[in-house]
Write a protein that holds these residues in place. Structure first.
Motif, PDB file in Angstrom:
ATOM      1  N   MET A 216       0.831  -1.204   0.000  1.00  0.00           N
ATOM      2  CA  MET A 216       0.000   0.000   0.000  1.00  0.00           C
ATOM      3  C   MET A 216       0.865   1.254   0.000  1.00  0.00           C
ATOM      4  N   ARG A 217       0.337   2.310  -0.632  1.00  0.00           N
ATOM      5  CA  ARG A 217       1.017   3.603  -0.683  1.00  0.00           C
ATOM      6  C   ARG A 217      -0.026   4.705  -0.444  1.00  0.00           C
ATOM      7  N   LEU A 218       0.440   5.824   0.104  1.00  0.00           N
ATOM      8  CA  LEU A 218      -0.437   6.965   0.367  1.00  0.00           C
ATOM      9  C   LEU A 218      -0.353   7.950  -0.792  1.00  0.00           C
ATOM     10  N   SER A 219      -1.514   8.416  -1.235  1.00  0.00           N
ATOM     11  CA  SER A 219      -1.551   9.414  -2.321  1.00  0.00           C
ATOM     12  C   SER A 219      -1.787  10.802  -1.720  1.00  0.00           C
ATOM     13  N   ILE A 220      -0.842  11.242  -0.909  1.00  0.00           N
ATOM     14  CA  ILE A 220      -0.922  12.557  -0.270  1.00  0.00           C
ATOM     15  C   ILE A 220       0.175  13.427  -0.865  1.00  0.00           C
ATOM     16  N   LEU A 229       5.679  13.675   5.985  1.00  0.00           N
ATOM     17  CA  LEU A 229       5.407  12.448   6.733  1.00  0.00           C
ATOM     18  C   LEU A 229       4.854  11.370   5.808  1.00  0.00           C
ATOM     19  N   ALA A 230       3.985  11.764   4.853  1.00  0.00           N
ATOM     20  CA  ALA A 230       3.436  10.787   3.908  1.00  0.00           C
ATOM     21  C   ALA A 230       4.530  10.212   3.019  1.00  0.00           C
ATOM     22  N   ASP A 231       5.457  11.057   2.556  1.00  0.00           N
ATOM     23  CA  ASP A 231       6.571  10.563   1.731  1.00  0.00           C
ATOM     24  C   ASP A 231       7.436   9.579   2.524  1.00  0.00           C
ATOM     25  N   THR A 232       7.711   9.934   3.784  1.00  0.00           N
ATOM     26  CA  THR A 232       8.488   9.026   4.624  1.00  0.00           C
ATOM     27  C   THR A 232       7.751   7.709   4.842  1.00  0.00           C
ATOM     28  N   PHE A 233       6.440   7.812   5.031  1.00  0.00           N
ATOM     29  CA  PHE A 233       5.617   6.610   5.200  1.00  0.00           C
ATOM     30  C   PHE A 233       5.727   5.715   3.971  1.00  0.00           C
ATOM     31  N   ASN A 234       5.639   6.311   2.773  1.00  0.00           N
ATOM     32  CA  ASN A 234       5.737   5.518   1.546  1.00  0.00           C
ATOM     33  C   ASN A 234       7.108   4.864   1.413  1.00  0.00           C
ATOM     34  N   HIS A 235       8.163   5.605   1.802  1.00  0.00           N
ATOM     35  CA  HIS A 235       9.502   5.021   1.755  1.00  0.00           C
ATOM     36  C   HIS A 235       9.618   3.835   2.712  1.00  0.00           C
ATOM     37  N   VAL A 236       9.052   3.990   3.905  1.00  0.00           N
ATOM     38  CA  VAL A 236       9.084   2.889   4.877  1.00  0.00           C
ATOM     39  C   VAL A 236       8.305   1.691   4.353  1.00  0.00           C
TER      40      VAL A 236
END
Length: 468
Positions: A216-220, A229-236
């Protein structure tokens, strides 16, 4: 009770705006507060006797309030005109100080049932906000109170015009205040939604990650901290997905590498047990080779596990890396000759002292030589040479064809990665040796680089910092 961040933001913004409005109201009340003496108030009220008399006379004449205009615009100005006429008639009879110019805007007329007839009547909200008072003078006809003259009285005589303006524009001010509150609530709601939506997506994403949905990835797409924070979340999430994929591949590759020698051992031992084969030296040698392959694989896995846990120990000392490389290459001379290959060793470099673990360094060079012997076609060549560039010693090992595809060079050194697409073990090797070699060099502050060789095969370059 759980309160969402959206509601917290909404009420925080709304209460802030209300607080600003309350401060403004307090300033107005403070400005309009004063020591307006009761004597001055009574004088102003007494000056309205002429207006009360005129209204009483007209009430008798028309037997009611029918003479009062019914149109809203005329209602606001009619009582003011009546006050002007009554004052003019009074001044013609007796000399008196002129009335306050704001008085006509601060008086209103009510009937006996407190219903509005004319003039300006301050609403309860305006009275509370502006901290003003009201006085009432009854209009009496034949001993019956038929109406009331209401006077808005400021606490400070100098604020009469300000109070008159507030009373005159009170409807507009109340509408503006209501619209302001609605717009403030709307702005607070939009601001809360603006922050609540990405936070909700982050919470849902974290929940899905916790359930093992690493794809899953965030489209923020935002330029603030929530976007970061969303970019970091996607990287994690991407790293977790790669780790899970690597773990699955690791299990599959490990089980495969263990299965092959174990299968060979099982077949040989069953054949011996059933009497199909005899314990000849060739049979025992075949089984021993499989045991050595298993031992080597387990040792490499153990060493890589130690690398992951940071438990590897190195006996560091000042050693001659080129001498070590040459000695290891010479020890491979017989194996190279049997494989139908030729070995070429270059001249001694200008400097070759490095701070390293000699045994580990020999292990790396041995892994690379074994890799070249295993994959280089018969009749080929292996070259070993070294050079010093700036403060780094580069020991280069070239071999001839076949070459490694350019798009796979970066993957050399990954665990269990082998260039051949099939899983047959005709050439041997598990892909762990190069991975372990790369980790050893990184622990020495160096690196292992793979490029295409000018001989047509693979070039492996060991880079180590030299000692002064």
């Amino acid at each position: 009770m759980k309160i969402s961040i959206g509601k917290r933001l909404f009420f925080a913004v709304l209460l802030s705006i209300v607080a600003v409005g309350a401060i403004g109201v307090g300033l107005v009340r403070w400005r309009l507060a004063g020591d307006f003496s009761q004597y001055a108030a009574n004088i102003e009220v007494q000056r309205l006797d002429g207006l009360i008399g005129a209204l009483t006379a007209q009430y008798r004449q028309h037997a009611g309030w029918s003479f009062v205009p019914t149109q809203p615009d005329n209602q606001r100005t009619w009582l003011r005109d009546e006050l002007t006429r009554a004052q003019a008639a009074h001044d013609a009879k007796a000399a008196a100080a002129p009335l306050s110019p704001s008085l006509g805007y601060r008086i209103g007329l009510l009937d006996q049932d407190q219903r509005y007839l004319a003039g300006a009547i301050a609403s309860p909200v305006m009275i509370a906000v502006a901290s003003i008072d009201t006085l009432r003078r009854p209009i009496v006809v034949d001993a019956h109170t038929v109406g009331w003259l209401v006077i808005v009285k400021p606490q400070n005589p100098d604020d009469g015009l300000a109070v008159a303006f507030l009373v005159e524009q009170q409807k507009s001010l109340l509408v503006i205040a209501g619209i302001s509150v609605l717009l403030s609530a709307l702005a607070a709601a939009l601001l809360a939604a603006h922050f609540r939506k990405p936070v909700k997506q982050l919470v849902d994403g974290a929940r899905r990650l916790g359930e093992g949905q690493f794809d899953m990835r965030l489209s923020i797409h935002r330029s603030d901290e929530l976007g970061e924070l969303a970019d970091t979340f996607n990287h994690v999430a991407a790293r977790l997905e790669d780790t899970e994929r690597w773990r699955q591949q690791w299990v599959a590759d490990t089980s495969h590498e263990l299965r092959t020698p174990l299968s060979v051992l099982r077949v040989q031992m069953e054949a011996l047990q059933d009497g199909i084969r005899r314990a000849t030296p060739d049979t025992i040698a075949l089984m021993l080779r499989q045991v050595h392959a298993l031992t080597k694989l387990v040792d490499e896995l153990h060493e890589l596990a130690g690398v992951d846990e940071g438990q590897r120990h190195y006996d560091m000392a000042c050693v001659d890396a080129w001498m070590l490389a040459r000695d290891v290459a010479e020890s491979f001379a017989e194996k190279i000759r049997i494989a139908g290959l030729a070995l070429s060793i270059g001249p001694v470099p200008t400097r070759s002292l490095v701070h390293a673990d000699a045994n580990r360094l020999c292990q790396v060079i041995g892994n690379l030589l074994e890799n070249s012997v295993r994959y280089t076609d018969a009749g080929g060549l292996i070259q070993l040479h070294a050079t010093v560039i700036r403060h780094e010693l580069q020991i280069t090992m070239d071999d001839s064809a076949p070459a490694v595809p350019a798009d796979l060079l970066e993957r050399l050194g990954e665990r269990f990665f082998r260039v051949e697409s099939s899983r047959n073990r005709a050439l041997g090797g598990t892909g762990l040796g190069l991975a372990l070699s790369r980790h050893i060099l990184e622990a020495h502050g160096g690196r292992l680089v793979f490029t295409a060789s000018p001989l047509g095969g693979l070039r492996a370059t060991l880079v180590l910092p030299v000692e002064d």
